[in-house]
Design a protein around this motif. Structure first.
Motif, PDB file in Angstrom:
ATOM      1  N   ARG B 109       6.323 -93.617 -51.997  1.00  0.00           N
ATOM      2  CA  ARG B 109       8.039 -94.020 -52.589  1.00  0.00           C
ATOM      3  C   ARG B 109       8.442 -95.107 -52.123  1.00  0.00           C
ATOM      4  N   LEU B 110       7.886 -95.843 -51.144  1.00  0.00           N
ATOM      5  CA  LEU B 110       8.499 -96.943 -50.616  1.00  0.00           C
ATOM      6  C   LEU B 110       8.083 -98.422 -51.426  1.00  0.00           C
ATOM      7  N   LYS B 111       8.653 -99.412 -51.353  1.00  0.00           N
ATOM      8  CA  LYS B 111       8.416-100.586 -52.151  1.00  0.00           C
ATOM      9  C   LYS B 111       8.883-101.833 -51.235  1.00  0.00           C
ATOM     10  N   GLY B 112       7.955-102.901 -51.488  1.00  0.00           N
ATOM     11  CA  GLY B 112       8.407-103.950 -51.026  1.00  0.00           C
ATOM     12  C   GLY B 112       8.554-104.021 -49.599  1.00  0.00           C
ATOM     13  N   ASP B 113       9.691-104.683 -48.695  1.00  0.00           N
ATOM     14  CA  ASP B 113       9.798-104.529 -47.614  1.00  0.00           C
ATOM     15  C   ASP B 113       9.768-103.509 -46.732  1.00  0.00           C
ATOM     16  N   TYR B 114      10.383-102.386 -47.307  1.00  0.00           N
ATOM     17  CA  TYR B 114      10.438-100.953 -46.884  1.00  0.00           C
ATOM     18  C   TYR B 114       9.072-100.496 -46.551  1.00  0.00           C
ATOM     19  N   LEU B 115       8.356-100.786 -47.617  1.00  0.00           N
ATOM     20  CA  LEU B 115       6.871-100.404 -47.455  1.00  0.00           C
ATOM     21  C   LEU B 115       6.287-101.069 -46.152  1.00  0.00           C
ATOM     22  N   ALA B 116       6.596-102.477 -46.311  1.00  0.00           N
ATOM     23  CA  ALA B 116       6.020-103.156 -45.322  1.00  0.00           C
ATOM     24  C   ALA B 116       6.258-102.749 -43.715  1.00  0.00           C
ATOM     25  N   ILE B 117       7.589-102.439 -43.729  1.00  0.00           N
ATOM     26  CA  ILE B 117       7.935-101.924 -42.235  1.00  0.00           C
ATOM     27  C   ILE B 117       7.460-100.488 -41.937  1.00  0.00           C
ATOM     28  N   ALA B 118       7.291 -99.705 -42.988  1.00  0.00           N
ATOM     29  CA  ALA B 118       6.620 -98.243 -42.648  1.00  0.00           C
ATOM     30  C   ALA B 118       5.152 -98.470 -42.145  1.00  0.00           C
ATOM     31  N   THR B 119       4.395 -99.728 -42.971  1.00  0.00           N
ATOM     32  CA  THR B 119       2.942 -99.595 -42.620  1.00  0.00           C
ATOM     33  C   THR B 119       2.976-100.134 -41.181  1.00  0.00           C
ATOM     34  N   LEU B 120       3.821-101.182 -41.078  1.00  0.00           N
ATOM     35  CA  LEU B 120       3.803-101.682 -39.487  1.00  0.00           C
ATOM     36  C   LEU B 120       4.153-100.755 -38.566  1.00  0.00           C
ATOM     37  N   GLY B 121       5.094 -99.693 -38.887  1.00  0.00           N
ATOM     38  CA  GLY B 121       5.349 -98.738 -38.032  1.00  0.00           C
ATOM     39  C   GLY B 121       4.099 -97.704 -37.793  1.00  0.00           C
ATOM     40  N   PHE B 122       3.391 -97.578 -38.866  1.00  0.00           N
ATOM     41  CA  PHE B 122       2.276 -96.542 -38.858  1.00  0.00           C
ATOM     42  C   PHE B 122       1.035 -97.249 -38.038  1.00  0.00           C
ATOM     43  N   GLY B 123       0.843 -98.658 -38.061  1.00  0.00           N
ATOM     44  CA  GLY B 123       0.009 -99.309 -37.340  1.00  0.00           C
ATOM     45  C   GLY B 123       0.363 -99.132 -35.702  1.00  0.00           C
ATOM     46  N   GLU B 124       1.526 -99.284 -35.445  1.00  0.00           N
ATOM     47  CA  GLU B 124       1.994 -99.355 -34.177  1.00  0.00           C
ATOM     48  C   GLU B 124       1.837 -97.865 -33.351  1.00  0.00           C
ATOM     49  N   ILE B 125       1.965 -96.949 -34.379  1.00  0.00           N
ATOM     50  CA  ILE B 125       1.808 -95.521 -33.964  1.00  0.00           C
ATOM     51  C   ILE B 125       0.371 -95.296 -33.587  1.00  0.00           C
ATOM     52  N   ILE B 126      -0.360 -95.771 -34.312  1.00  0.00           N
ATOM     53  CA  ILE B 126      -1.998 -95.613 -34.336  1.00  0.00           C
ATOM     54  C   ILE B 126      -2.400 -96.348 -32.863  1.00  0.00           C
ATOM     55  N   ARG B 127      -1.701 -97.442 -32.474  1.00  0.00           N
ATOM     56  CA  ARG B 127      -2.087 -98.259 -31.279  1.00  0.00           C
ATOM     57  C   ARG B 127      -1.505 -97.537 -30.269  1.00  0.00           C
ATOM     58  N   ILE B 128      -0.291 -96.944 -30.442  1.00  0.00           N
ATOM     59  CA  ILE B 128       0.096 -96.267 -29.024  1.00  0.00           C
ATOM     60  C   ILE B 128      -0.458 -94.781 -28.889  1.00  0.00           C
ATOM     61  N   VAL B 129      -1.184 -94.369 -29.829  1.00  0.00           N
ATOM     62  CA  VAL B 129      -1.931 -93.258 -29.628  1.00  0.00           C
ATOM     63  C   VAL B 129      -3.262 -93.509 -28.753  1.00  0.00           C
ATOM     64  N   TRP B 130      -3.972 -94.602 -29.298  1.00  0.00           N
ATOM     65  CA  TRP B 130      -4.997 -95.104 -28.583  1.00  0.00           C
ATOM     66  C   TRP B 130      -4.607 -95.574 -27.131  1.00  0.00           C
TER      67      TRP B 130
END
Lengths: 295, 317, 391
Positions: B109-130
């Motif tokens: 549903r997200l576009k452009g910068d909003y998608l960027a920040i959401a993927t950044l958030g997912f990436g960080e969540i994965i890191r925090i899980v490890w």
């Protein structure tokens, strides 16, 4: 878990949230006008903190340090915009974003070379007094100052953007740069003014941050910068009151997670999770308007 | 599959043979082998991110998260559970691809910068899980992973990555992806299933990012959550944009140049990042389409090919 | 179309290799020169640049002093400094480069455990002795998973388990503490290691851990967790972190009225701690350390004065460990009588009665130093000696 405990945690959350909001204001201003995620914002913030550090070491008080930091950062912001972003006005946004990342690395590493990587203690320029509200619930003067500064600056910004000539120009440029140019608005100086204001806000935030958490180092802007960005997106990036709401929300959520036993590690995870949920259900943030796609 | 395709593979193999001979003859010492491996890993990361960002136009900055999944899953399988590396490698890639699917869907549903920040958030969540998982060593990560990959592994995996991604890009699927990038609404109007292609891009991109993670974990002896933060994602994004979004060749060249630059600046650590960031800024200002973004390689080749073979060889596999 | 791309890609890679190959020839240097080459694989840029830079300062000061005194075995020491950018994979590459390109005789580094792990196998494979000044993770020298000693890897600092034990004993014994809260930096290996050994020792002495909480490096606001810790009313708060965060924790804890003793390890030891925390807030805090900057011992005083003169700042724990580690290497080379890798390795393993600034050091069979720790108490911003603990 008593009522007092919850109130105290709420105060903690609001106090950290108001710092995020203060940094987010500058982010949001710059984004609002040229749609740039200015990753160098967190590093302008660190320059502001160091300016405050040297001013304080030289014996200046809070107000003078604050003003000095705002001036230095305002100039720095305009310089960055003129040298790095202006040549890219018509380039793809991702290109300006990479440039912003480059500027961010540059400022951080110039900082490391000239100031050293070690954190330095920030001199005490505000005497902190703690007030007991009732029972165990306390609030201190710096927490009050930060919240007050943030709310006042937000109100001033809101006034500037909606009630002054330059604000009108900013909104016009933000709406349609080309049309604004045709209407006789000096787009370049409007954008520069936006950067000056946004960066001055980052500078002010840097000093306030260093007073509240008394240390400075060249990498200090990375995490607050990221958090402020998240706050800005939460509230609806580009919308000034959104920055305040987003910042406070983020602060309260973070504190809330940490106040549950054994959950302190999941603070950032939950914060990002909420961010993603909000984006999915309201893609433009809490205060964002849904822009209809032009076909 | 045409003649040139096989010629390309043949030349690549010759290149491989030459380097292998140089290594066996001890003309290239271990430091250069390490550097070549690093180059290969970075190329896989950049080329796969280019599929998402460059060809499909989806602004993703969570690539380090996918990479970490490949690294952790494969390392757990070999080091903690005792499976063989090839199996671990495949599982690592698949796990990353599944993550790509999970992240791809809700963020559509997200576009452009909003998608960027959401993927950044997912990436960080994965890191925090490890980070919060003591089974995988928490902050220290997993150490003492056997080095089972080598230059040959890396070379052939890079080759596979480039072949697969190029095949996708040159196929009808690839054209559909490019149409999504160019104009989503027009693409949809032409009957292209936009959602499907976005998800495919995320899944394939994540698959190869996981592969890079698995190779890296089994070459550099250890992994830790700190290696996969958003700065790593930025690093990969920089390779892609500097080389030229949407150009595999450009991305490879950009990756090679930046990796080598970083390596050669090792002797002047204090200036390393300053020179690196200045080059980044100046390249963006003077070549905003990336190093090879302006040289339209495809057209260049087309003209020559067209003159000799009447354009008959440009059919896509 | 594909083929063309391949040709181009291949061409690019070929050019690269050519470049790399040329570089290779240009930088080969002789190893039997008249200097002793020490390669330092340190975090000079990136997330923990502060540690690496400080350590390099300590190392450089030591080398300067050694060379001024005539060097070792008539040879001067030469430092080849390389930056691993605080990244694991870079650390592997940096170590390989120092060995194969710069032909160093001994490796030093890295400053933190994660980056050191990434270089351990390189040192083992290339059979080059490696001494880390400050990586504290137990498994670096002795791999407990494989039950194998890393023959070529040594360290100059306490292992994690020692400091935690010392402070747990001190809390239960000297302070008669019954309840403790553990508050660690979860993104730091060092902090977690210290917490683990503190917990087991404190519990074995009959103490109770009433809460375990965590923060992350570069956090600045700790009030949420501290507010909760306050409601638990512990006797001791164990905060084994680095000074930047610890300073803020101590300050915020005191400001919200937590009066319990707060304790930590050598990560606290930096002059900035006092500036960040405020000297009054530091009262009733205790740390374990290798030495104290206030120690009247002439060796310590000489080091502090020299360091201040050269860098205009008081050394932190990273700097002093870098300084001592360099002298340990010099001492080993001297005893080995040459820079022969095997002999230096044997000499390092046999380090005994080495007199460093951080005390008398002997390496045990796991290549870990056996040295005394001191417990220091902060009084009005000054470290004061409390007790000495023999291992």
């Amino acid at each position: 878990m008593t009522f007092d405990y919850l109130v105290q945690q709420l105060i903690n959350g609001i106090s950290i949230g108001s710092i995020y909001a203060l940094i987010a204001l500058g982010y949001t201003m710059v984004y609002g006008i040229i749609k740039l995620i200015n990753f160098a914002h967190g590093d302008v913030f660190f320059v502001g903190a160091y300016t405050g550090y040297f001013a304080a070491k030289a014996g200046l008080g809070l107000i003078l340090s604050l003003i000095l930091a705002m001036v230095v950062c305002g100039i720095l912001g305009v310089l960055i915009e003129r040298l790095a972003y202006k040549p890219l006005r018509n380039a793809a946004r991702i290109v300006i974003l990479i440039t912003a990342i480059g500027v961010s690395f540059l400022l951080e590493n110039l900082g490391i070379i000239t100031l050293g990587a070690q954190a330095q203690g920030f001199p005490e320029i505000v005497t902190k007094s703690t007030y007991t509200l009732w029972g165990d619930v306390t609030i201190d003067s710096i927490q009050i100052i930060v919240l007050a500064v943030t709310v006042i600056l937000m109100a001033v910004l809101q006034f500037v953007v909606h009630r002054t000539k330059i604000g009108k120009a900013m909104r016009a440029v933000s709406f349609d740069m080309e049309a604004a140019r045709l209407m006789g608005i000096n787009v370049d100086s409007t954008i520069s003014a936006t950067f000056a204001i946004g960066s001055a806000l980052a500078g002010a935030a840097g000093v306030v941050f260093a007073v509240m958490y008394p240390s400075v180092d060249p990498l200090m802007g990375i995490i607050p910068g990221l958090k402020a960005f998240v706050a800005a997106v939460l509230g609806g990036i580009g919308i000034i009151p959104g920055a305040l709401v987003g910042g406070l929300l983020l602060g309260v959520v973070e504190t809330g997670v940490q106040s549950i036993p054994g959950m302190s590690l999941w603070r950032d995870g939950v914060a990002f999770g909420i961010l993603i949920l909000i984006l999915i259900f309201k893609p433009t943030g809490l205060f964002g308007k849904n822009v209809r796609e032009k076909v | 599959m045409n003649k040139r395709f096989f010629l390309g593979i043949a030349i690549s193999l010759v290149f491989y043979g030459v380097v292998q001979a140089l290594i066996s003859g001890e003309i290239l010492n271990d430091f250069y082998v390490d550097t070549l491996v690093m180059l290969g890993i970075n190329i896989i990361l950049a080329v796969s991110l280019n599929l998402i960002n460059g060809f499909t136009g989806q602004f993703s900055i969570g690539h380090a998260g996918f990479m970490s999944i490949g690294a952790y899953v494969s390392a757990i399988m070999t080091t903690n559970l005792g499976y063989s590396f090839p199996l671990a490698l495949i599982c690592g890639c698949l796990a990353a691809a599944v993550a790509g699917l999970i992240i791809g869907f809700p963020t559509l549903r997200l576009k452009g910068d909003y998608l960027a920040i959401a993927t950044l958030g997912f990436g960080e969540i994965i890191r925090i899980v490890w980070l919060n998982n003591d089974y995988v060593g928490g902050a220290a990560g997993l150490n003492g992973i056997e080095r089972v990959t080598n230059w040959s592994w890396v070379f052939f995996l890079v080759l596979i990555t480039v072949i697969v991604i190029q095949n996708i890009v040159k196929s009808t699927h690839g054209r559909a992806m490019i149409s999504v990038r160019e104009n989503e609404i027009a693409a949809e109007a032409m009957g292209i299933n936009v959602t499907r292609y976005k998800v495919i891009a995320f899944v394939v991109g994540a698959f190869f990012a996981g592969m890079a993670g698995a190779i890296s974990a089994h070459y550099f002896y250890g992994i830790a959550p700190g290696s996969y933060n958003f700065m790593k994602s930025f690093e990969i994004l920089v390779f892609v944009v500097l080389g030229g979004l949407g150009s595999t060749l450009g991305v490879v060249v950009g990756t090679v140049l930046l990796t080598l630059l970083f390596t050669f600046l090792q002797d002047i650590p204090e200036w390393r990042m300053i020179i690196y960031s200045l080059i980044l800024i100046l390249t963006m200002i003077f070549r905003p389409k990336g190093l090879l973004g302006n040289v339209d390689v495809m057209k260049l080749f087309k003209k020559r090919g067209g003159a000799t073979k009447n354009g008959g060889t440009t059919t896509t596999p | 179309m594909m083929g063309k791309k391949f040709i181009a890609v291949t061409a690019a890679l070929t050019v690269t290799t050519a470049l790399v190959g040329c570089g290779s020839k240009a930088t080969t240097s002789s190893s039997n020169s008249d200097t002793i080459k020490i390669g330092t694989n340190l975090e000079l840029t990136g997330a923990v640049a502060a540690f690496g830079q400080s350590q390099l300062n300590g190392i450089n000061l030591a080398v300067e002093e050694i060379n001024k005194a005539g060097g070792v075995n008539g040879k001067k020491i030469e430092i080849v400094s390389a930056d691993n950018a605080s990244k694991k994979e870079e650390s592997t590459r940096t170590a390989t480069k120092l060995i194969t390109e710069d032909k160093v005789d001994v490796l030093m580094g890295a400053a933190i455990s994660g980056d050191t792990f990434a270089a351990v196998e390189v040192a083992n494979n290339k059979k080059i002795p490696m001494l880390t000044p400050s990586a504290t993770n137990d498994d670096i020298t002795f791999d407990s998973k494989k039950n194998k000693l890393n023959d070529y890897v040594f360290r100059a600092c306490f292992i994690d388990s020692f400091q935690g034990k010392v402070m747990a004993d001190f809390s239960a014994g000297n302070l008669k503490a019954k309840n403790a809260v553990i508050y660690i930096d979860n993104s730091s290996d060092y902090s977690k290691g210290l917490a683990k050994s503190f917990k087991s020792e404190f519990e074995s002495k009959g103490g109770k851990i009433v809460a375990s909480e965590s923060y992350q490096t570069k956090d600045t606001d700790f009030k949420a967790v501290l507010t909760r810790i306050k409601t638990l009313n512990p006797d001791v708060i164990w905060v084994p972190g680095y000074y930047e965060e610890v300073g803020k924790i101590v300050k915020q804890a005191r400001e919200m009225g937590i009066t319990a003793a707060i304790e930590g390890g050598d990560g606290w030891d930096a002059p900035q701690l006092v500036e960040i925390a405020g000297k009054d807030n530091l009262n009733n805090t205790f740390i374990s350390n290798h030495y104290t900057a206030e120690d009247p011992d002439p060796k310590v005083k000489k080091f502090i004065d020299a360091f201040k003169a050269k860098y205009n700042t008081v050394p932190d724990a990273m700097a002093v460990l870098g300084y001592d580690a360099t002298f340990m290497v010099a001492d080993a080379v001297k005893r080995a009588g040459s820079t022969d890798k095997e002999k230096v390795k044997e000499a390092l393993a046999n380090t005994k009665d080495f007199e460093g600034v951080t005390g008398k050091i002997a390496l045990d069979k796991n290549h870990d130093p056996v040295k005394a720790a001191v417990v220091l108490e902060y009084k009005d911003g000054k470290q004061t000696f409390n007790t000495k603990v023999q291992p």
